[in-house]
Design a protein around this motif. Structure first.
Motif, mmCIF file in Angstrom:
data_model
loop_
_atom_site.group_PDB
_atom_site.id
_atom_site.type_symbol
_atom_site.label_atom_id
_atom_site.label_comp_id
_atom_site.label_asym_id
_atom_site.label_seq_id
_atom_site.Cartn_x
_atom_site.Cartn_y
_atom_site.Cartn_z
ATOM 1 N N LEU A 142 25.778 27.670 33.281
ATOM 2 C CA LEU A 142 27.260 27.086 33.773
ATOM 3 C C LEU A 142 27.565 27.749 35.135
ATOM 4 O O LEU A 142 27.289 28.661 35.512
ATOM 5 N N GLU A 143 28.472 26.790 35.872
ATOM 6 C CA GLU A 143 28.728 27.190 37.198
ATOM 7 C C GLU A 143 30.102 28.248 36.964
ATOM 8 O O GLU A 143 30.284 28.998 37.781
ATOM 9 N N SER A 144 30.616 27.973 35.806
ATOM 10 C CA SER A 144 31.758 28.841 35.628
ATOM 11 C C SER A 144 32.259 28.821 33.999
ATOM 12 O O SER A 144 31.933 27.892 33.326
ATOM 13 N N LEU A 145 33.115 29.496 33.691
ATOM 14 C CA LEU A 145 33.515 29.701 32.386
ATOM 15 C C LEU A 145 34.549 28.461 31.875
ATOM 16 O O LEU A 145 35.190 28.091 30.931
ATOM 17 N N THR A 146 34.980 27.809 33.200
ATOM 18 C CA THR A 146 35.789 26.728 32.972
ATOM 19 C C THR A 146 35.372 25.364 33.054
ATOM 20 O O THR A 146 36.230 24.340 33.077
ATOM 21 N N ALA A 147 34.137 25.613 33.132
ATOM 22 C CA ALA A 147 33.559 24.113 33.305
ATOM 23 C C ALA A 147 33.554 23.273 32.236
ATOM 24 O O ALA A 147 33.177 23.886 31.103
ATOM 25 N N ASN A 148 33.663 21.828 32.483
ATOM 26 C CA ASN A 148 33.640 21.075 31.073
ATOM 27 C C ASN A 148 32.380 20.823 30.863
ATOM 28 O O ASN A 148 31.794 20.670 29.398
ATOM 29 N N GLU A 149 31.316 20.715 31.609
ATOM 30 C CA GLU A 149 30.032 20.267 31.378
ATOM 31 C C GLU A 149 28.832 21.248 32.050
ATOM 32 O O GLU A 149 29.239 22.034 32.989
ATOM 33 N N PRO A 150 27.806 21.543 31.279
ATOM 34 C CA PRO A 150 26.797 22.649 31.907
ATOM 35 C C PRO A 150 26.374 22.182 33.131
ATOM 36 O O PRO A 150 26.144 20.868 33.558
ATOM 37 N N LEU A 151 26.086 23.032 34.090
ATOM 38 C CA LEU A 151 25.236 22.823 35.254
ATOM 39 C C LEU A 151 23.870 22.335 34.761
ATOM 40 O O LEU A 151 23.215 21.439 35.628
ATOM 41 N N ARG A 152 23.285 22.806 33.657
ATOM 42 C CA ARG A 152 21.930 22.407 33.237
ATOM 43 C C ARG A 152 21.851 22.686 31.658
ATOM 44 O O ARG A 152 22.401 23.767 31.224
ATOM 45 N N GLU A 153 21.327 21.763 31.005
ATOM 46 C CA GLU A 153 21.118 22.044 29.593
ATOM 47 C C GLU A 153 19.419 21.586 29.595
ATOM 48 O O GLU A 153 19.111 20.632 29.915
ATOM 49 N N ILE A 154 18.820 22.573 28.746
ATOM 50 C CA ILE A 154 17.415 22.537 28.466
ATOM 51 C C ILE A 154 17.297 22.956 27.197
ATOM 52 O O ILE A 154 17.435 23.855 26.425
ATOM 53 N N PRO A 155 16.804 21.561 26.392
ATOM 54 C CA PRO A 155 16.542 21.733 24.883
ATOM 55 C C PRO A 155 15.192 22.311 24.586
ATOM 56 O O PRO A 155 14.256 22.110 25.488
#
Length: 647
Positions: free
Chosen positions: A24-37
């Protein structure tokens, strides 16, 4: 929670696996910077070479560190190069890592900002977005407790034998997620900065034995460790006691050589058949000389005593005459001055002499009553007493006229005695000198004998032919401790036999790994003390680069063994760029293929690599990183802490 010493039920394995990692870029971000399943089984994070790129510097090592961070690796919070760079980045300093983690069949969502440790959060019922905005109950401490309960508190041994250090989750995590910065140099080197073992030389192997289910009771090991320390202490003390006689031996030898005025390198005793000067022979000669001198001194003293007696016998009559004449002169002088009291005292001298007749004379050792001069003197005094009346009637003038020849005679007698007194005085002085020489010679002879005795005593101690009282006491203690050590060794071997079947199963797993690899025919696991630094081995032997492969293969063998109910292994393994640590492509894919084929969903193996996977491994690819664009980087931003290739 399971009882201590009981692994999780088999269906719960792997007891630890990560389903998703979010950056996450920040705790207020709506979407993750990167998601790795991620999934159970084999997982590949790849960054194959691109245009003008080797595939390095894209974030593979950062991915491993962030994954460990989510799994509660404490080293992150204590400071790392990656954390420092993220906190210095204007775009990422407020960022965080989140993960969905399965612990013992229970699912946790974890959120950990890399800036604020107090904002670490975890929940069993909420997603990362709810945790980020604080709309969920924070169960982070319960998450930490779950890691301890499932991976530490279920272990049959809670403390590391030898050090007594409590086992902690991060110890196990370090083994299951090696730091690439350690360069896979040694099987027990898991972190470049160490794992904070209080006894790093022995603790890693003990931890592995406990986690693999090969050590169910550390009592014998603890007793063996304390006994080993006692054994070493007693040996050191005995060596010290033996070194002391050797030091004293050299000291006594130097003293003996100096006392004998011999060269310092003169041997103590005869060496070989050829005669050479030696301290023992010199000492014998010196001792004989001392004895001859003592004999000569004794004879000299006897001769002086005889001569003294002769002089005394010769002087005694003269002394009697002098005494008699002096008494007569003094009586006349007392009459002249009218000293009646003094006159009576002089006249009573005869009575005193008669009382001493039973005593011995100085000269000749005879009774006084047998000395002629004494008898004559007594008779004379008696005659004088009869003449007192006549003396009283004489005039002062006649008395004084009689004194002159008496005094002259007294002087003549004294002159005759003077050379005798001088001769006696010379004899006494010479006798004193002989006494002094006798004392000095006797002392020197005794010191020489003591020096030889001391040398032979310390030589016997230093050579081990005999022992002092202290040595005997320490030797008895050493023998007792050695017997105790041997008993403990037998007990340990019996305990090892109890788990011999499981040890053999791990060794067979290592054999299977080795045979799945090109050019290898056998593999073995051996945790005996003599193999402590090299427990996993493969052969036939190749170049030293295959030591790295043995480390990785050993980890894989333990991972595959985690599917067995006797193992306490988490069933989780993370390897960061293993091929860059001296491994060919063929061997890499053979190793990963063995895990994919034999592990199934009962474990999780995550591997980062800059090698393009073969088509058959595409199914295990979970995420692809690239240097072709910024979007291909893990954090969509290049970080300077990424490691260069290890070639």
């Amino acid at each position: 929670m399971n009882a201590v010493g009981t692994p999780e039920p088999f269906p719960a394995k792997p007891r630890l696996w990560v389903e998703t990692l979010w950056l996450l870029e920040s705790l207020t971000a709506n979407e993750p910077l990167r998601e790795i399943p991620l999934r159970q089984g084999l997982n590949l994070i790849v960054s194959p070479p691109g245009k003008g790129s080797s595939g390095h510097g894209v974030g593979k090592t950062a991915f491993c560190q962030l994954l460990r961070f989510a799994l509660d690796d404490p080293l992150w919070s204590e400071g790392s190069a990656l954390r420092d760079e993220l906190l210095q980045s204007e775009d990422l300093k407020e960022g965080a890592v989140a993960a969905r983690v399965h612990v013992g069949g229970e699912t946790w969502t974890v959120l950990k900002p890399w800036r604020h440790q107090k904002m670490y959060r975890a929940s069993r019922n909420s997603d990362w977005r709810q945790l980020a905005v604080g709309n969920a109950e924070n169960e982070y401490h319960a998450y930490q407790d779950a890691l301890r309960q499932h991976f530490v508190e279920t272990l049959p041994v809670q403390e590391l034998p030898g050090s007594g250090q409590p086992i902690e989750w991060h110890h196990i995590l370090a083994w299951c997620s090696r730091d690439q910065n350690a360069r896979y140099q040694h099987y027990f080197q898991w972190r470049a900065e160490g794992v904070r073992f209080s006894l790093p030389a022995k603790s890693p192997l003990a931890l592995i034995q406990i986690v693999l289910g090969l050590l169910h009771d550390a009592t014998t090991l603890r007793d063996l460790d304390s006994t080993t320390k006692a054994l070493e202490a007693h040996k050191a003390r005995l060596d010290q006691l033996r070194e002391e006689p050797a030091r004293l031996l050299n000291h006594v030898r130097r003293q003996l050589a100096n006392r004998l005025e011999a060269p310092i390198n003169t041997p103590f005793r005869q060496e070989g058949l050829i005669e050479h000067p030696n301290l023992i022979d010199i000492a014998k000669q010196r001792h004989e000389a001392y004895q001859q001198e003592l004999k000569s001194i004794v004879e000299g003293k006897k001769a002086l005593a005889d001569e003294r007696n002769k002089w005394l016998e010769k002087r005694m009559p003269l002394n009697g005459a002098v005494s008699l004449l002096s008494n007569e002169i003094k009586q006349m002088e007392a009459l002249i001055v009218g000293d009646i009291e003094q006159l009576e005292a002089l006249q009573n001298e005869a009575t005193s002499l008669q009382q001493n007749l039973s005593k011995h004379c100085d000269a000749g050792n005879r009774l006084l009553k047998e000395c002629d001069y004494v008898i004559r003197r007594i008779e004379q005094v008696k005659i004088d007493r009869k003449q007192r009346i006549i003396l009283h009637q004489q005039t002062k003038e006649s008395l004084e006229s009689r004194l002159t020849p008496l005094r002259r005679r007294l002087g003549e007698l004294e002159d005759e005695i003077t050379p005798m007194d001088k001769a006696l005085a010379d004899i006494d002085r010479e006798s004193v000198e002989l006494d002094k020489r006798h004392s000095q010679t006797l002392s020197a002879d005794q010191l020489l004998s003591e020096a030889i005795e001391n040398y032979e005593y310390y030589e016997s101690l230093a050579s081990g032919k005999s022992q002092s009282a202290d040595m005997d006491a320490i030797q008895r203690k050493l023998d007792a401790v050695r017997r105790r050590y041997e008993q403990l060794q037998l007990r340990l071997e019996k305990e090892r036999q109890v788990v011999a079947g499981h040890r053999e199963a791990i060794s067979e797993a290592m054999m299977a790994v080795a045979r799945s690899l090109p050019s290898f025919q056998w593999g073995v696991f051996n945790d005996e003390e003599k193999h402590r630094s090299h427990p996993f081995q493969m052969g036939p032997m190749h170049s030293t680069t295959y030591k790295v492969l043995e480390i990785l293969a050993g980890d894989v063998a333990c991972l595959i063994d985690s599917t067995q109910e006797k193992s306490f292994h988490p069933g989780f393994l993370l390897h960061d760029s293993p091929r860059e640590a001296e491994m060919s492509e063929d061997i890499l894919w053979a190793l990963l293929g063995h895990v994919a084929e034999n592990g199934g969903d009962s474990l999780q193996y995550i591997v980062t690599t800059s090698t393009e996977p073969p088509e058959s491994f595409k199914v295990f690819e979970r995420h692809r990183l690239s240097t072709d664009s910024v979007d291909g980087l893990l954090l969509r931003k290049r970080l300077g802490v990424e490691q260069a290739a290890l070639t």
